[in-house]
Design a protein around this motif. Structure first.
Motif, PDB file in Angstrom:
ATOM      1  N   SER A 219      31.559  42.643  43.652  1.00 27.70           N
ATOM      2  CA  SER A 219      31.230  42.158  42.318  1.00 27.70           C
ATOM      3  C   SER A 219      29.816  42.580  41.925  1.00 27.70           C
ATOM      4  CB  SER A 219      31.345  40.633  42.288  1.00 27.70           C
ATOM      5  OG  SER A 219      30.796  40.129  41.103  1.00 27.70           O
ATOM      6  N   PRO A 347      39.775  42.305  32.703  1.00 29.29           N
ATOM      7  CA  PRO A 347      40.711  41.736  33.676  1.00 29.29           C
ATOM      8  C   PRO A 347      40.808  42.594  34.934  1.00 29.29           C
ATOM      9  CG  PRO A 347      41.892  43.063  32.088  1.00 29.29           C
ATOM     10  CD  PRO A 347      40.448  43.102  31.668  1.00 29.29           C
ATOM     11  N   CYS A 348      39.950  43.574  35.051  1.00 32.06           N
ATOM     12  CA  CYS A 348      40.292  44.809  35.719  1.00 32.06           C
ATOM     13  C   CYS A 348      39.323  45.153  36.849  1.00 32.06           C
ATOM     14  CB  CYS A 348      40.219  45.840  34.611  1.00 32.06           C
ATOM     15  SG  CYS A 348      40.678  47.464  35.012  1.00 32.06           S
ATOM     16  N   THR A 369      34.804  40.720  36.000  1.00 33.13           N
ATOM     17  CA  THR A 369      36.125  40.254  35.566  1.00 33.13           C
ATOM     18  C   THR A 369      35.997  38.902  34.863  1.00 33.13           C
ATOM     19  OG1 THR A 369      36.537  39.009  37.581  1.00 33.13           O
ATOM     20  CG2 THR A 369      37.186  41.337  37.589  1.00 33.13           C
ATOM     21  N   TYR A 370      37.085  38.494  34.217  1.00 29.95           N
ATOM     22  CA  TYR A 370      37.101  37.170  33.563  1.00 29.95           C
ATOM     23  C   TYR A 370      36.853  36.072  34.587  1.00 29.95           C
ATOM     24  CZ  TYR A 370      39.417  39.874  29.927  1.00 29.95           C
ATOM     25  OH  TYR A 370      39.732  40.822  28.996  1.00 29.95           O
ATOM     26  N   GLY A 468      41.853  40.290  37.670  1.00 34.21           N
ATOM     27  CA  GLY A 468      40.694  39.444  37.372  1.00 34.21           C
ATOM     28  C   GLY A 468      40.958  38.421  36.284  1.00 34.21           C
ATOM     29  N   THR A 469      42.233  38.147  36.008  1.00 35.64           N
ATOM     30  CA  THR A 469      42.557  37.209  34.928  1.00 35.64           C
ATOM     31  C   THR A 469      42.668  35.781  35.448  1.00 35.64           C
ATOM     32  OG1 THR A 469      44.889  37.687  35.314  1.00 35.64           O
ATOM     33  CG2 THR A 469      43.826  38.906  33.560  1.00 35.64           C
TER      34      THR A 469
END
Ligand code: SF4
Ligand code: FES
Lengths: 507, 91
Positions: A219, A347-348, A369-370, A468-469
């Protein structure tokens, strides 16, 4: 597990929150990364194991997850290295991320058996035992108490499974390998999952598929927060699938307000970049298909595009040349604000990979991501619902916003083609998940899709199904549809892209 | 016909810890209850932060007809609803 909230989801989000919390709270000049030792106790409290056989192992895994969330590589299990190794250097606003993005934490992996057929104790050793009779290679025999499958002979045709009246035969494989459409997951010497980096296209689906939480991606939240805290101007470019991701009360305007409350200067819709992509792809299609290229594949999903190029190198030029919407949007921001940092929020996992490419690096500083964004909200205790709605963005057309759902991309491109060349028929074929994409590419190779527009997406259902949703796919798709309808522009060509204002929500 | 009200906290903390999933699982009960001939209505309300997370307690927080469920997971919430339905059936 996709679509379900499990202990794994919880752990993952707790890790993001801990890392975000420290990123916001630490003393910038004098940070003590031993904080993260304590984090592992906060996430796994007590003396009794909750999730695995040992509480010590649980914490050890959390610590590797923390390293990944800091953007750092995991540590080898056979040499001594402090948890904090490299953390001081990672406390920077500069891009730190390096491949591999997707990592199996080896000692968290339970070395699930690879794909095979298995007889369960449902087997009654029945008189008819059709399982033996239907096997074309004589791999099934009747053992002392039940049927036995000779794994060396088995060709995995599945006939025995179909024939069994007691559902005693099932096909079982590794969840990670089953999820991987690129067939990149093999085994290490201890039988644990190992990702073949030459094959991996960073779609991230193994992360959500592993029931033992053994796989995680790196991340950039820590570097993003460092940029914010050191007073840099940060622009966020948010993907069209963001609506509906942050809970039923978080309207799009509140999400934008929340992002700003983190200290981000402005938020723009990547759907605007999608409109640019639609125009380019329509142009490329009209110019090159069928004379120069037999068909055209969309390019907005980097994992699909990379997969297509690896899988069918001969057809590589048939994947659209245009950049992804993320890059189009980021380029525009940097044009007007060369000193600003750009974070893509989506989301990715795949975009994290794209942002490492040489041509993209100068434009996209971070990709989060979200789920990671939610970790930032939680760390700052930002209640989206209590914020005043930020003025709504209106920079993407309906079609641009629909990029978030499978089918939306092709539709957007077709609409532009037909506006430009009325009456032109555009046959479309779409595939979501790389398993399906592989089949589509085989048809392409066989010359069965000539004249077509191909839409490929690595995630099930399109971007709304990304790893990543936070929201279920069906619910997210509904929110996306409503937001798309609310746009004042119908198609990409309706969007006055050259409007003087930068496509940025004011204020 | 009994009307059961399920309030699911949809503040940041609770959404992060799975509130949306709880809402989905409550909706998923409709079909089962229909098959079981349970005739109570279940109304789901997404409510703002209940303030309970701020004291350090772990969500998500859910109220089923006023009864607070702390650190709720889909299973405990579904069970509470099925209970309420069964009760209202008896009376
Ligand atoms: S699914 Fe998880 S535990 Fe099983 S082999 Fe893959 S990484 Fe290991
Ligand atoms: S977010 Fe649920 S109690 Fe605060």
């Amino acid at each position: 597990m996709r679509g379900l909230f499990t202990s794994i989801t919880k752990i993952r989000r707790q890790v993001f929150t801990e890392v975000a919390r420290y990123a916001f709270e630490r003393d910038l000049d004098n940070s003590d990364f031993n904080f993260f030792y304590e984090s592992s106790y906060r996430i796994i409290p007590g003396e009794v194991a909750t999730y695995r056989d040992s509480v010590f192992k649980e914490r050890a895994i959390i610590r590797e997850r923390i390293r990944l969330a800091m953007g750092l590589p995991i540590r080898p299990a056979d040499t001594h290295q402090p948890l904090t190794k490299g953390m001081a250097e990672s406390a920077t606003a500069d891009k730190l991320l390096e491949m591999p993005l997707i990592n199996v934490i080896p000692f968290a992996c339970e070395a699930c058996a690879t794909d095979h057929f298995q007889v369960s104790d449902n087997c009654r050793k029945c008189l008819a035992h059709p399982c033996t009779g239907v096997c074309p290679v004589g791999a099934v025999s009747i053992g002392k108490t039940a049927s036995v499958i000779d794994q060396d002979k088995c060709i995995k045709c599945g006939r025995c499974k179909e024939a069994c009246p007691y559902q005693a035969i099932s096909r079982i494989g590794r969840p990670c390998a089953e999820a991987c459409g690129a067939k990149a997951i093999g085994s290490d010497a201890l039988g644990r999952a190992k990702i073949d980096q030459d094959k991996c296209v960073s779609c991230g689906l193994c992360i959500v598929a592993c029931p033992f939480a053994a796989i995680a991606d790196k991340s950039e939240i820590f570097q993003l927060v460092t940029a914010i805290r050191t007073g840099q101007t940060v622009f966020a470019a948010i993907a069209p699938s963001f609506v509906g991701q942050f809970g039923p009360l978080a309207t799009p305007g509140k999400v934008v307000a929340g992002i700003k409350a983190l200290g981000i200067t402005r938020v723009i819709e990547v759907g605007w970049g999608a409109d640019i992509g639609s125009l380019h792809e329509a142009e490329e299609f009209l110019r090159d298909v069928p004379d120069e290229k037999p068909f055209l594949g969309t390019s907005c999903c980097p994992s699909w595009a990379m997969f297509a190029r690896k899988e069918q190198p001969g057809l590589a030029n048939c994947i659209a040349q245009s950049h992804t919407p993320m890059v189009a949007a980021a380029q525009r921001i940097k044009q007007e604000h060369p000193d600003a940092r750009v974070v893509f929020i989506g989301p990715c996992v795949s975009k994290k990979m794209e942002a490492l490419e040489d041509e993209v690096r100068p434009y996209v500083d971070y990709v989060i991501t979200y789920e990671e964004l939610m970790g930032l909200f939680a760390a700052r205790q930002i209640e989206l619902n209590e914020l005043k709605e930020a003025p709504l963005m209106d920079y993407a057309s309906r079609d641009g916003r629909n990029y978030a759902v499978a089918g939306g991309v092709a539709q957007a491109v077709v609409n532009v083609i037909q506006e430009t060349a009325p009456g032109r028929e555009v046959p479309v074929m779409k595939a979501d998940t790389l398993h399906e994409c592989r089949k589509m590419l085989a048809l392409a190779k066989a010359g069965k899709v000539n004249g077509y527009l191909l839409e490929g997406m690595a995630c099930p259902g399109g971007c709304v199904g990304g790893p990543g949703t936070l929201s279920q796919i069906s619910r997210a798709s509904k929110s996306v549809a409503a937001f798309a309808q609310a746009s004042s522009y119908r198609t990409a060509s309706d969007n006055p892209l050259d409007q003087e204002v930068l496509p940025i929500a004011p204020g | 016909m009994a009307n059961i009200i399920v309030e699911v906290c949809s503040g940041t903390h609770c959404v992060m810890l799975g509130a949306m999933n709880i809402i989905d699982s409550v909706h998923s009960l409709d079909e089962i209850r229909h098959d079981m001939d349970q005739c109570c209505e279940v109304e789901v309300r997404a409510v703002p932060c209940m303030g309970l997370c701020k004291g350090g307690a772990q969500g998500p927080f859910v109220r089923v007809d006023g009864l607070l469920i702390k650190g709720g997971e889909s299973d405990s919430v579904m069970a509470a609803i099925m209970d309420r339905c069964a009760q209202s059936q008896d009376t």
